[in-house]
Design an enzyme around this catalytic site. Structure first.
Site, PDB file in Angstrom:
ATOM      1  N   GLU A 100       0.848  -1.221   0.000  1.00 43.62           N
ATOM      2  CA  GLU A 100       0.000   0.000   0.000  1.00 43.62           C
ATOM      3  C   GLU A 100       0.873   1.258   0.000  1.00 43.62           C
ATOM      4  O   GLU A 100       0.893   2.046   0.959  1.00 43.62           O
ATOM      5  CB  GLU A 100      -0.939  -0.038   1.212  1.00 43.62           C
ATOM      6  CG  GLU A 100      -1.891  -1.213   1.107  1.00 43.62           C
ATOM      7  CD  GLU A 100      -2.990  -1.215   2.155  1.00 43.62           C
ATOM      8  OE1 GLU A 100      -2.815  -0.614   3.225  1.00 43.62           O
ATOM      9  OE2 GLU A 100      -4.051  -1.826   1.893  1.00 43.62           O
TER      10      GLU A 100
ATOM     11  N   GLU B 153      -5.114  -8.395  -1.411  1.00 42.96           N
ATOM     12  CA  GLU B 153      -5.850  -8.389  -0.130  1.00 42.96           C
ATOM     13  C   GLU B 153      -7.328  -8.192  -0.397  1.00 42.96           C
ATOM     14  O   GLU B 153      -7.690  -7.330  -1.207  1.00 42.96           O
ATOM     15  CB  GLU B 153      -5.388  -7.266   0.801  1.00 42.96           C
ATOM     16  CG  GLU B 153      -4.036  -7.445   1.388  1.00 42.96           C
ATOM     17  CD  GLU B 153      -3.619  -6.289   2.288  1.00 42.96           C
ATOM     18  OE1 GLU B 153      -4.504  -5.582   2.815  1.00 42.96           O
ATOM     19  OE2 GLU B 153      -2.408  -6.078   2.438  1.00 42.96           O
TER      20      GLU B 153
HETATM   21  C1  BGP Z   1      -4.311  -3.098   5.010  1.00 45.36           C
HETATM   22  C2  BGP Z   1      -2.994  -3.775   5.354  1.00 45.36           C
HETATM   23  C3  BGP Z   1      -3.114  -5.142   5.883  1.00 45.36           C
HETATM   24  C4  BGP Z   1      -4.416  -5.448   6.640  1.00 45.36           C
HETATM   25  C5  BGP Z   1      -5.618  -4.695   6.093  1.00 45.36           C
HETATM   26  C6  BGP Z   1      -6.845  -4.827   6.972  1.00 45.36           C
HETATM   27  O1  BGP Z   1      -4.113  -1.728   5.090  1.00 45.36           O
HETATM   28  O2  BGP Z   1      -2.181  -3.863   4.183  1.00 45.36           O
HETATM   29  O3  BGP Z   1      -1.964  -5.306   6.708  1.00 45.36           O
HETATM   30  O4  BGP Z   1      -4.263  -5.230   8.002  1.00 45.36           O
HETATM   31  O5  BGP Z   1      -5.308  -3.349   5.943  1.00 45.36           O
HETATM   32  O6  BGP Z   1      -6.905  -3.703   7.811  1.00 45.36           O
HETATM   33  P1  BGP Z   1      -7.096  -3.872   9.367  1.00 45.36           P
HETATM   34  O7  BGP Z   1      -6.168  -4.975   9.779  1.00 45.36           O
HETATM   35  O8  BGP Z   1      -6.753  -2.565   9.943  1.00 45.36           O
HETATM   36  O9  BGP Z   1      -8.548  -4.241   9.548  1.00 45.36           O
END
Ligand code: BGP
Length: 477
Positions: A189, A379
């Site tokens: 990201e 993701e």
């Molecule tokens: C993204 C990241 C991941 C994952 C995802 C879900 O920004 O790349 O690492 O964590 O977010 O977000 P969260 O874990 O805050 O719910």
């Protein structure tokens, strides 16, 4: 039965700082992730304050040598359980595992070019385990775990002095793990520099001085390009992917003002990052924007040449939710990294992230048309508090979410887009990036640990585990 293309890459994604734990053993140094304290009073529907790092928070993180209040220091102890967990991934018929390597293990002091042998051994063992289980690794080189020493010494990515040490770290990975790893993502990201600066670039506050955010973003664009150039020199079979947190947005109404606002949103907060990493140059409008808000970014012709000559082989995005954009911003809701306008036609998760499967088809089709590079969904997933009852977790809501998104990915392929693969977030419950909660669960494998690190740590297959193992085995939905 909707069949996916042969060799479609199916699997799951994790991040070192959210899964490994073992935050201070075998030579690892502290990272920005190790400094995120769990706030048991957090408002899940408004986590902006969770993102902000302050001087006080930094100080108390350094003074606190326990992992008591810092869940990312514990993860789910994957550092010690990786063999069993990878076996479970295999049982789920995963053929691709997106993982990240921790810079703070490999070169703990960042600037001294001293490689930590224990870290090389640890990740070599993981790659051997994956190979044994016929699972292809997709490695994120830096995933929201910048070593804190880089922040302390030079302020993190806002300084160009971090580029060379990052390239030394990359070279160490390419040389030591190139025999196991072909797919590389230099930055998770990369747009995080604008939206979650502590995690992404080691900058405290929240857009306190937007010039620093854009300077750091530029420096990571340069580092990304130079990592690709370096990697291709070492092994021209390496494939490099971008990774951009995708914000799918729609105008709240058909009012022309709302439509224009949405166009602006796309240009500045979606396409910009792909324009640079996939087309190899900044869109002209961003320089006009810099002039308008009176910020000066230090960009050299040499750097623009690196960017021009080293674009990615594939585009990867995280896709969770969508939102609306309107001229007079109405009530907003949470999303990954950013808040967005509510959409009256969509349901939301308990954290307010709006569930929009068709949005993933829109996103894939739009990006593929615009950049004509293969797309990889690196993701996608749904956070929720799952209930473990008699050793079972009935996460039918997650099956629904995943099924609908996978169907729309199929539709986008049917519609002409080239999609390489899908690694959902995340095959196994791990610590939340934004809130450091364990109770915000995404996994298909339940891990019996709570927000405070208590529990048996036993692993349990959720209903979604069985659903996905069938999809992955049949390569169809
Ligand atoms: C993204 C990241 C991941 C994952 C995802 C879900 O920004 O790349 O690492 O964590 O977010 O977000 P969260 O874990 O805050 O719910």
């Amino acid at each position: 039965m909707k069949k996916f293309p042969d060799n479609f890459m199916w699997g799951g994604a994790t991040a070192a700082s959210q899964i490994e734990g073992a935050w201070n053993i075998d030579g690892k140094s502290m990272t920005v992730a190790d400094m995120k304290k769990f706030n048991n009073k957090l408002d899940r529907k408004n986590i902006l304050s969770e993102r902000q790092m302050t001087i006080e928070k930094i100080k108390s993180a350094i003074d606190d040598t326990s992992s008591e209040n810092y869940p990312k220091r514990r993860g789910i102890d994957f550092y010690h359980t990786y063999k069993e967990d990878i076996k479970l991934f295999k049982e789920m018929n995963i053929n691709t595992y997106r993982m990240s390597i921790s810079w703070s293990r490999i070169v703990p002091n960042v600037f001294d070019e001293k490689v930590n042998k224990k870290a090389i051994d640890f990740y070599t063992n993981i790659f051997k385990e994956l190979k044994k289980n016929d699972i292809t690794p997709l490695v994120t080189i830096s995933h929201f775990d910048l070593p804190y020493i880089a922040v302390k010494k030079i302020g993190g990515w806002v300084s160009k002095k971090l580029i060379e040490p990052y390239l030394f770290y990359c070279k160490t990975l390419f040389k030591n793990f190139g025999q196991y790893v072909k797919y590389w993502i230099p930055f998770n990201e990369i747009n995080g520099a604008l939206f979650t600066e502590w995690n992404a670039i080691g900058l405290k506050g929240l857009n306190e001085n937007i010039q620093n955010n854009y300077q750091a973003l530029h420096n990571t664009f340069v580092a990304n390009a130079r990592a690709i150039e370096l990697g291709k020199k070492i092994n021209d079979q390496f494939q490099f992917g971008s990774m951009v947190a995708h914000f799918e947005t729609y105008p709240l109404t058909c009012k022309p003002e709302d439509v224009f606002e949405n166009l602006e949103e796309k240009r500045k907060r979606v396409y910009l990052f792909h324009d640079v990493t996939s087309k190899g140059y900044y869109p002209k409008h961003i320089f006009h924007f810099f002039d308008k808000i009176k910020i000066k970014i230090d960009i050299t012709d040499k750097e623009l040449n690196y960017i021009k000559n080293n674009t990615v082989d594939f585009i990867s995005i995280s896709y969770y939710m969508s939102g609306t954009i309107s001229k007079d911003s109405k009530d907003s809701t949470e999303g990954n990294l950013v808040r967005m306008g509510k959409n009256p036609y969509l349901e939301a998760t308990d954290w307010g992230w709006q569930i929009d499967p068709i949005g993933i088809k829109n996103s894939i089709s739009d990006l593929y048309d615009r950049y004509e590079k293969p797309i990889f969904i690196s993701e996608n997933g749904m956070g929720s508090e799952d209930a473990l009852i008699d050793g079972k977790v009935n996460d039918s809501y997650r099956i629904e979410y995943l099924k609908k998104h996978i169907e729309q990915i199929y539709e986008s392929i049917n519609n002409g887009a080239v999609v390489l693969g899908y690694t959902l977030w995340t095959p196994i419950d791990i610590i939340s990036s934004g809130t450091s909660e364990m109770s915000k669960r995404y996994g298909n494998i339940y891990v019996d640990i709570d927000d405070y690190g208590n529990g048996s740590a036993k692993r349990y297959k959720k209903e979604s585990f069985y659903f996905l193992s069938k999809v992955f085995r049949e390569n169809a939905i």
